[in-house]
Design an enzyme around this catalytic site. Structure first.
Site, mmCIF file in Angstrom:
data_model
loop_
_atom_site.group_PDB
_atom_site.id
_atom_site.type_symbol
_atom_site.label_atom_id
_atom_site.label_comp_id
_atom_site.label_asym_id
_atom_site.label_seq_id
_atom_site.Cartn_x
_atom_site.Cartn_y
_atom_site.Cartn_z
ATOM 1 N N HIS A 38 0.786 -1.019 -0.113
ATOM 2 C CA HIS A 38 -0.005 -0.191 0.073
ATOM 3 C C HIS A 38 0.949 1.335 -0.077
ATOM 4 C CE1 HIS A 38 -2.816 -2.848 2.075
ATOM 5 N NE2 HIS A 38 -3.497 -2.378 1.060
ATOM 6 N N GLN A 62 -18.318 -7.054 -0.798
ATOM 7 C CA GLN A 62 -17.309 -7.991 -1.589
ATOM 8 C C GLN A 62 -16.774 -9.364 -0.947
ATOM 9 O OE1 GLN A 62 -14.328 -4.792 -1.746
ATOM 10 N NE2 GLN A 62 -12.893 -6.241 -1.797
ATOM 11 N N GLY A 149 -3.179 -1.869 -7.129
ATOM 12 C CA GLY A 149 -2.188 -2.767 -7.263
ATOM 13 C C GLY A 149 -2.271 -3.920 -8.097
ATOM 14 N N ASP A 152 -3.786 -7.638 -7.430
ATOM 15 C CA ASP A 152 -5.245 -8.002 -7.607
ATOM 16 C C ASP A 152 -5.392 -7.772 -9.324
ATOM 17 O OD1 ASP A 152 -6.255 -8.565 -5.090
ATOM 18 O OD2 ASP A 152 -5.722 -6.817 -4.396
ATOM 19 N N VAL A 178 4.515 -5.538 -4.958
ATOM 20 C CA VAL A 178 5.648 -5.445 -3.999
ATOM 21 C C VAL A 178 5.509 -6.979 -3.329
ATOM 22 C CG1 VAL A 178 6.621 -4.458 -1.882
ATOM 23 C CG2 VAL A 178 5.070 -3.164 -3.455
ATOM 24 N N SER A 188 -2.660 -8.225 2.801
ATOM 25 C CA SER A 188 -3.075 -8.128 4.050
ATOM 26 C C SER A 188 -3.320 -9.589 4.706
ATOM 27 C CB SER A 188 -4.264 -7.135 4.418
ATOM 28 O OG SER A 188 -4.126 -6.262 3.736
HETATM 29 O O1 PAF Z 1 -8.151 -3.945 -3.169
HETATM 30 C C1 PAF Z 1 -8.762 -3.570 -2.171
HETATM 31 O O2 PAF Z 1 -8.328 -3.431 -1.112
HETATM 32 C C2 PAF Z 1 -10.407 -3.576 -2.449
HETATM 33 O O3 PAF Z 1 -10.827 -4.497 -3.082
HETATM 34 C C3 PAF Z 1 -10.971 -2.142 -2.587
HETATM 35 C C4 PAF Z 1 -10.342 -1.842 -4.374
HETATM 36 C C5 PAF Z 1 -10.556 -1.131 -1.999
HETATM 37 C C6 PAF Z 1 -12.663 -2.043 -2.791
HETATM 38 O O4 PAF Z 1 -13.094 -2.454 -1.683
#
Ligand code: PAF
Length: 290
Positions: A38, A62, A149, A152, A178, A188
């Site tokens: 991050h 999600q 990033g 994903d 990274v 995480s």
């Molecule tokens: O990649 C993430 O951390 C999440 O999927 C996001 C893009 C913040 C959406 O909740």
């Protein structure tokens, strides 16, 4: 420590003031539990904009049933310190009712097709939750630039498609993954791994490295590359392979052959104990000239 802003009206007025000063506004959307990956997104955002906003919101829509929404880490104090030392101008940490004023099944946005394969096939509804919350964050913040990033990979592809289809006036940038010294992509969710699992998890990057080496050495059959990915992952007894795909980097369609004409990506998902990890690598068919 930076005070997080919770209200939509407040974030809007702060962004308006930044714009009035002639500043370009950048957004790094996150679910918190910030790590060096991050921090790299924030750094890239800093380099390309004048006013950097990090959103921290663990988005309930999600997460599927039985997934880790409840136990997802929420170390807010630590995250605020990270943001402060990375030079973030504003942390936006809205509540669930701020983001979902009429509940989480009121209005949604969905990118069919791209959202249904790979991660979407394993996690039904996941990308619908992601695109819905990201569009909401774009509307709340109205950033000029948003950073995601590469870790994903499918997420950024789905979001890019949504932004193009809906003509959302935001520029997108993707920052390379990274990795730790052993190659493990920072996530995480790595904190769920015990030491033995953490060691086993390095097989994901080994598999991707072997795939990249094979392609650099001239392999052009996607199925051979998939075979390399599968064999490498299956060599690690603690790892249960979910998928190993070689796909078009834009449409995510499985490829037959690798060629200069279509950018290709290798994508992996595997379960290690109760933790599901993903990783990916772009496969360049252009030989290194050195
Ligand atoms: O990649 C993430 O951390 C999440 O999927 C996001 C893009 C913040 C959406 O909740």
């Amino acid at each position: 420590v930076t005070e997080p802003v919770e209200s939509a009206a407040r974030v809007r007025s702060i962004v308006r003031e930044a714009r009035e000063r002639g500043q370009r506004v950048g957004l790094v959307p996150t679910m918190g539990a910030l790590h060096a990956g991050h921090v790299e997104l924030i750094k890239q955002c800093r380099a390309q904009t004048d006013f950097v906003i990090v959103s921290i919101f663990v988005n309930p829509t999600q997460f599927g049933l039985g997934e880790d929404f409840g136990r997802y880490p929420r170390p807010l104090e630590h995250d605020l310190r990270q943001c402060e030392s990375a030079g973030v101008d504003l942390v936006f940490a809205p509540s669930v009712p701020t983001v979902y004023p009429h509940g989480s099944s009121s209005t949604f946005v969905e990118v069919p097709g791209l959202s249904d394969v790979l991660e979407g096939a394993s996690r039904p509804g996941h990308f619908r939750g992601v695109t819905t919350v990201v569009l909401k964050l774009f509307e709340l913040v109205r950033p000029d630039l948003a950073i995601f990033g590469q870790k994903d990979f499918q997420q950024q592809a789905v979001i890019r498609r949504m932004v193009e289809d809906l003509h959302v006036p935001v520029e997108l940038a993707v920052v390379p993954t990274v990795r730790g010294p052993d190659g493990l992509a920072l996530s995480s969710r790595n904190r769920y791994l015990n030491p033995e699992e953490r060691q086993a998890a390095t097989v994901l990057f080994r598999a991707l490295s072997r795939a990249m080496q094979a392609v650099a050495a001239g392999e052009r059959q996607a199925e051979q590359v998939r075979q390399i990915l599968r064999e490498t992952l299956e060599s690690e007894p603690l790892v249960k392979l979910n998928y190993a795909e070689v796909a078009d980097a834009e449409t995510l369609e499985p490829l037959g052959n690798l060629s200069k004409e279509r950018a290709a990506v290798a994508l992996l998902a595997a379960r290690i104990g109760t933790t599901r990890l993903i990783d990916n690598a772009l496969l360049s068919v252009v030989r290194c000239p050195l």
